[in-house]
Design a protein around this motif. Structure first.
Motif, PDB file in Angstrom:
ATOM      1  N   ILE B  22       0.867  -1.367  -0.082  1.00 35.70           N
ATOM      2  CA  ILE B  22      -0.033   0.114  -0.050  1.00 35.70           C
ATOM      3  C   ILE B  22       0.898   1.358   0.113  1.00 35.70           C
ATOM      4  O   ILE B  22       0.514   2.151  -1.045  1.00 35.70           O
ATOM      5  CB  ILE B  22      -0.857  -0.131   1.205  1.00 35.70           C
ATOM      6  CG1 ILE B  22      -1.866  -1.106   1.269  1.00 35.70           C
ATOM      7  CG2 ILE B  22      -1.709   1.442   1.290  1.00 35.70           C
ATOM      8  CD1 ILE B  22      -2.858  -1.370   2.211  1.00 35.70           C
ATOM      9  N   ASN B  23       1.982   1.128   0.880  1.00 32.90           N
ATOM     10  CA  ASN B  23       2.805   2.367   0.672  1.00 32.90           C
ATOM     11  C   ASN B  23       3.303   2.479  -0.632  1.00 32.90           C
ATOM     12  O   ASN B  23       3.580   3.863  -0.968  1.00 32.90           O
ATOM     13  CB  ASN B  23       4.107   2.016   1.503  1.00 32.90           C
ATOM     14  CG  ASN B  23       3.730   2.780   3.036  1.00 32.90           C
ATOM     15  OD1 ASN B  23       3.126   4.018   3.171  1.00 32.90           O
ATOM     16  ND2 ASN B  23       4.308   2.161   4.078  1.00 32.90           N
ATOM     17  N   GLN B  24       3.896   1.608  -1.269  1.00 30.69           N
ATOM     18  CA  GLN B  24       4.426   1.741  -2.584  1.00 30.69           C
ATOM     19  C   GLN B  24       3.364   2.688  -3.619  1.00 30.69           C
ATOM     20  O   GLN B  24       3.477   3.196  -4.321  1.00 30.69           O
ATOM     21  CB  GLN B  24       4.769   0.296  -3.155  1.00 30.69           C
ATOM     22  CG  GLN B  24       5.829   0.596  -4.122  1.00 30.69           C
ATOM     23  CD  GLN B  24       6.449  -0.747  -4.565  1.00 30.69           C
ATOM     24  OE1 GLN B  24       6.772  -1.603  -3.796  1.00 30.69           O
ATOM     25  NE2 GLN B  24       6.686  -1.284  -5.816  1.00 30.69           N
ATOM     26  N   ILE B  25       2.279   2.092  -3.479  1.00 31.22           N
ATOM     27  CA  ILE B  25       0.957   2.614  -4.347  1.00 31.22           C
ATOM     28  C   ILE B  25       1.016   3.981  -3.968  1.00 31.22           C
ATOM     29  O   ILE B  25       0.770   4.692  -4.706  1.00 31.22           O
ATOM     30  CB  ILE B  25      -0.403   1.690  -4.000  1.00 31.22           C
ATOM     31  CG1 ILE B  25      -0.155   0.222  -4.656  1.00 31.22           C
ATOM     32  CG2 ILE B  25      -1.401   2.332  -5.008  1.00 31.22           C
ATOM     33  CD1 ILE B  25      -1.424  -0.444  -3.977  1.00 31.22           C
ATOM     34  N   ARG B  26       0.724   4.317  -2.733  1.00 30.75           N
ATOM     35  CA  ARG B  26       0.462   5.576  -2.189  1.00 30.75           C
ATOM     36  C   ARG B  26       1.721   6.584  -2.697  1.00 30.75           C
ATOM     37  O   ARG B  26       1.442   7.687  -3.039  1.00 30.75           O
ATOM     38  CB  ARG B  26       0.671   5.245  -0.649  1.00 30.75           C
ATOM     39  CG  ARG B  26      -0.006   6.654   0.212  1.00 30.75           C
ATOM     40  CD  ARG B  26       0.272   6.303   1.568  1.00 30.75           C
ATOM     41  NE  ARG B  26      -1.104   5.537   2.207  1.00 30.75           N
ATOM     42  CZ  ARG B  26      -0.555   4.692   3.096  1.00 30.75           C
ATOM     43  NH1 ARG B  26       0.580   4.287   3.570  1.00 30.75           N
ATOM     44  NH2 ARG B  26      -1.638   4.095   3.568  1.00 30.75           N
ATOM     45  N   ASN B  27       2.830   6.125  -2.418  1.00 29.43           N
ATOM     46  CA  ASN B  27       4.113   6.919  -2.859  1.00 29.43           C
ATOM     47  C   ASN B  27       4.272   7.137  -4.331  1.00 29.43           C
ATOM     48  O   ASN B  27       5.090   7.889  -4.625  1.00 29.43           O
ATOM     49  CB  ASN B  27       5.463   6.139  -2.357  1.00 29.43           C
ATOM     50  CG  ASN B  27       5.345   6.295  -0.657  1.00 29.43           C
ATOM     51  OD1 ASN B  27       4.779   6.896  -0.184  1.00 29.43           O
ATOM     52  ND2 ASN B  27       6.199   5.417  -0.150  1.00 29.43           N
ATOM     53  N   ASP B  28       3.670   6.504  -5.160  1.00 22.44           N
ATOM     54  CA  ASP B  28       3.623   6.655  -6.453  1.00 22.44           C
ATOM     55  C   ASP B  28       2.406   7.864  -6.851  1.00 22.44           C
ATOM     56  O   ASP B  28       1.421   7.877  -6.668  1.00 22.44           O
ATOM     57  CB  ASP B  28       2.987   5.210  -7.445  1.00 22.44           C
ATOM     58  CG  ASP B  28       3.460   5.695  -8.753  1.00 22.44           C
ATOM     59  OD1 ASP B  28       3.992   4.635  -9.329  1.00 22.44           O
ATOM     60  OD2 ASP B  28       3.022   6.639  -9.472  1.00 22.44           O
TER      61      ASP B  28
END
Lengths: 265, 296
Positions: B22-28
């Motif tokens: 989720i963090n990776q999606i959020r940081n994109d």
């Protein structure tokens, strides 16, 4: 009577300067107003205009403790009330379609024409838009007709018409356009009859639907009962095992039994 | 650039990495998370079939590929997002020719490379994540999850004048006024993921307010406990801290972003949207704030 000085209308109309709007039935006092007045505004997009009114309204809420009440009565009308110490100070009535009048039927394209033919009016501290004289006369005439029996003060609109449609050309243009946009009087009885007819049609439709469903259900029931009856008879005739018929289906069951009988013979 | 809804589905074998994913999606920057939903699957076989029933490849072809899922944890985390960089391209050949967003495809592969199980030094095909090829699939899954309006649910505007989150009930009448900040309460969730209750709590006792006063752990625990369950918005501590920094309520860019409340008792109000902002304002020392009160 004294003008109210709590709201500076110039701020509001400067904020909506780029919007497609007209103030209808504008009072000569503008930008002055009396406490409790309302401003009727026809606009292309009520949401956009409402937003801009609220932008300016924030200041009145924050600095002067105003309360702003917004009510979107339907998709085409919204009013924004500025309330001070529990009393209505000013109302913005926004429309993006002609309101529904009880006594008159109007063609829809009048609204677009009003916006299309709008004219600029330069006031000391702001620029506003109002309808052209002909359309202003039409709107005031409609307003007068709508309210004259309940609100005697609406005579002001008739006076406005008499004052402003004084030349033969203006009068002729006003009457021609009026006849162009006004549909014949609604006969109230006719409307009632039509409503009743519609209701009657609806009831009849539902009754037919219900009957058809009942017939279809009865057919299904008869089919099921007949099948069960045939199954019982066949089971007795062929002295079959329980569920054999159900498992094989009637056709296969009969063929199987007949074949067995033939083989036996 | 085209904006489209998409989803990422973390399978049971990837749930342990859900926070990282989720963090990776959020940081994109190309994705804006709009809904996080944890879903306990009753029948994993049926669920997998439903997911792949709208896939470009026939289920028969995928059977071997998705066999591992049938033995995985029957729980999934689904992240619906707005993809701000939708790049439709044609992939595959013959019967497998299909349109897919290249950006989502690459993003998904990247996550698989990171989190898929590795056997004998090779990344397996036991994918931890599945992603939608098209907006239609996002719409389909939302409907399957019970959001009958599909993606329309996510783009709902409860009010045509105010900016409001999609999950509020539609309203047409509201009042904007200044009220005492201490008359505002908010619903705080107590209990656990499966057994919880909402309790009206004054601002100073919310995890949100406590977080601003140094108790970050309470807030983190609160979000972690209920995210994907009752909390479906994408809240996370880092973002909250960013919001707090230089926060100016109703500034020029957010002139109509009022905290939205409802009166539940005479002169007592419940926040429907804006607990984080109200907590910040309380911390900033405001005694009175401007709010939008929804009227029935």
């Amino acid at each position: 009577m004294k003008y109210s000085e709590k709201i500076n209308l110039n701020n509001f109309f400067n904020a909506i300067q780029k919007e497609d709007y007209v103030i209808i039935k504008l009072s000569n006092d503008f930008p002055n107003y009396f406490k409790g007045n309302d401003l009727d505004i026809f606009c292309e997009n009520i949401n956009l205009v409402a937003k801009k009114i609220l932008f300016i309204g924030n200041d009145y809420i924050n600095k002067h403790n105003f309360i702003v009440e917004i009510n979107k009565t339907n998709n085409h009308h919204c009013y924004i009330d500025f309330i001070f110490e529990d009393e209505l100070e000013l109302r913005f009535d926004l429309y993006d379609k002609l309101p529904d009048y009880q006594n008159l039927k109007l063609k829809n394209n009048l609204f677009g024409t009003i916006l299309k033919n709008k004219i600029k009016k330069q006031k000391p501290n702001c620029l506003i838009y109002v309808p052209s004289l002909t359309e202003e006369l039409i709107l005031r005439y409609i307003e007068f007709l709508e309210w004259f029996d309940k609100r005697p003060d609406k005579i002001k609109h008739l006076n406005f018409i008499l004052e402003n449609a004084s030349t033969p050309t203006t009068k002729e243009k006003f009457l021609t356009e009026l006849h162009n946009y006004v549909k014949p009087y609604n006969n109230k009885n006719e409307v009632k009859i039509r409503k009743k007819q519609r209701l009657f049609n609806k009831i009849i439709k539902n009754k037919i639907k219900e009957t058809l469903i009942k017939i279809s259900n009865s057919f299904k029931l008869i089919k099921k009962l007949t099948r069960n009856f045939i199954e019982v008879i066949l089971e007795i005739l062929f002295k079959s095992k329980k569920n054999e018929l159900k498992r094989d289906g009637i056709k296969k069951f009969v063929l199987k039994k007949l074949k067995l009988k033939n083989d036996h013979n | 650039m085209k904006k489209k809804y998409c989803y990422f589905l973390i399978w049971g074998n990837g749930i342990q990495y859900s926070e990282k994913i989720i963090n990776q999606i959020r940081n994109d920057k190309n994705f804006k998370i709009v809904l996080i939903k944890y879903h306990e699957v009753e029948d994993i076989n049926k669920f997998v079939k439903q997911i792949y029933s709208v896939d470009y490849a026939p289920l028969s072809h995928l059977k071997a590929k998705i066999k591992y899922l049938l033995n995985s944890n029957p729980q999934v985390m689904i992240i619906f997002a707005i993809n701000k960089n939708h790049q439709e391209k044609i992939f595959g050949e013959g019967g497998f020719r299909h349109i897919e967003c290249e950006y989502v495809k690459n993003f998904k592969e990247n996550i698989r490379n990171k989190f898929n199980p590795i056997k004998n030094g090779i990344r397996t095909h036991e994918h931890v994540i599945h992603a939608s090829d098209s907006e239609y699939q996002a719409d389909y899954l939302l409907k399957k999850l019970g959001y009958i309006d599909g993606i329309k649910h996510l783009s709902k505007k409860p009010n045509s004048i105010l900016p409001t989150p999609y999950h509020l009930k539609p309203f047409d009448k509201f009042v904007i006024k200044k009220i005492d900040i201490d008359s505002i309460y908010c619903n705080v969730i107590y209990g656990n993921k499966k057994d919880f209750a909402l309790k009206k709590t004054d601002l100073v006792n919310t995890p949100h307010y406590k977080c601003l006063n140094g108790d970050t752990l309470s807030y983190e625990k609160y979000i972690k406990s209920f995210s994907g369950y009752i909390l479906t918005d994408d809240h996370y501590p880092e973002n909250y801290k960013l919001l707090e920094k230089d926060f100016l309520y109703l500034d020029k860019k957010n002139q109509l972003n009022y905290i939205i409340i409802k009166e539940f008792q005479l002169n007592n109000y419940l926040i429907l949207d804006g607990v984080h902002r109200a907590s910040i304002l309380k911390k900033q020392g405001y005694k009175k704030i401007i709010v939008a009160i929804i009227k029935d």
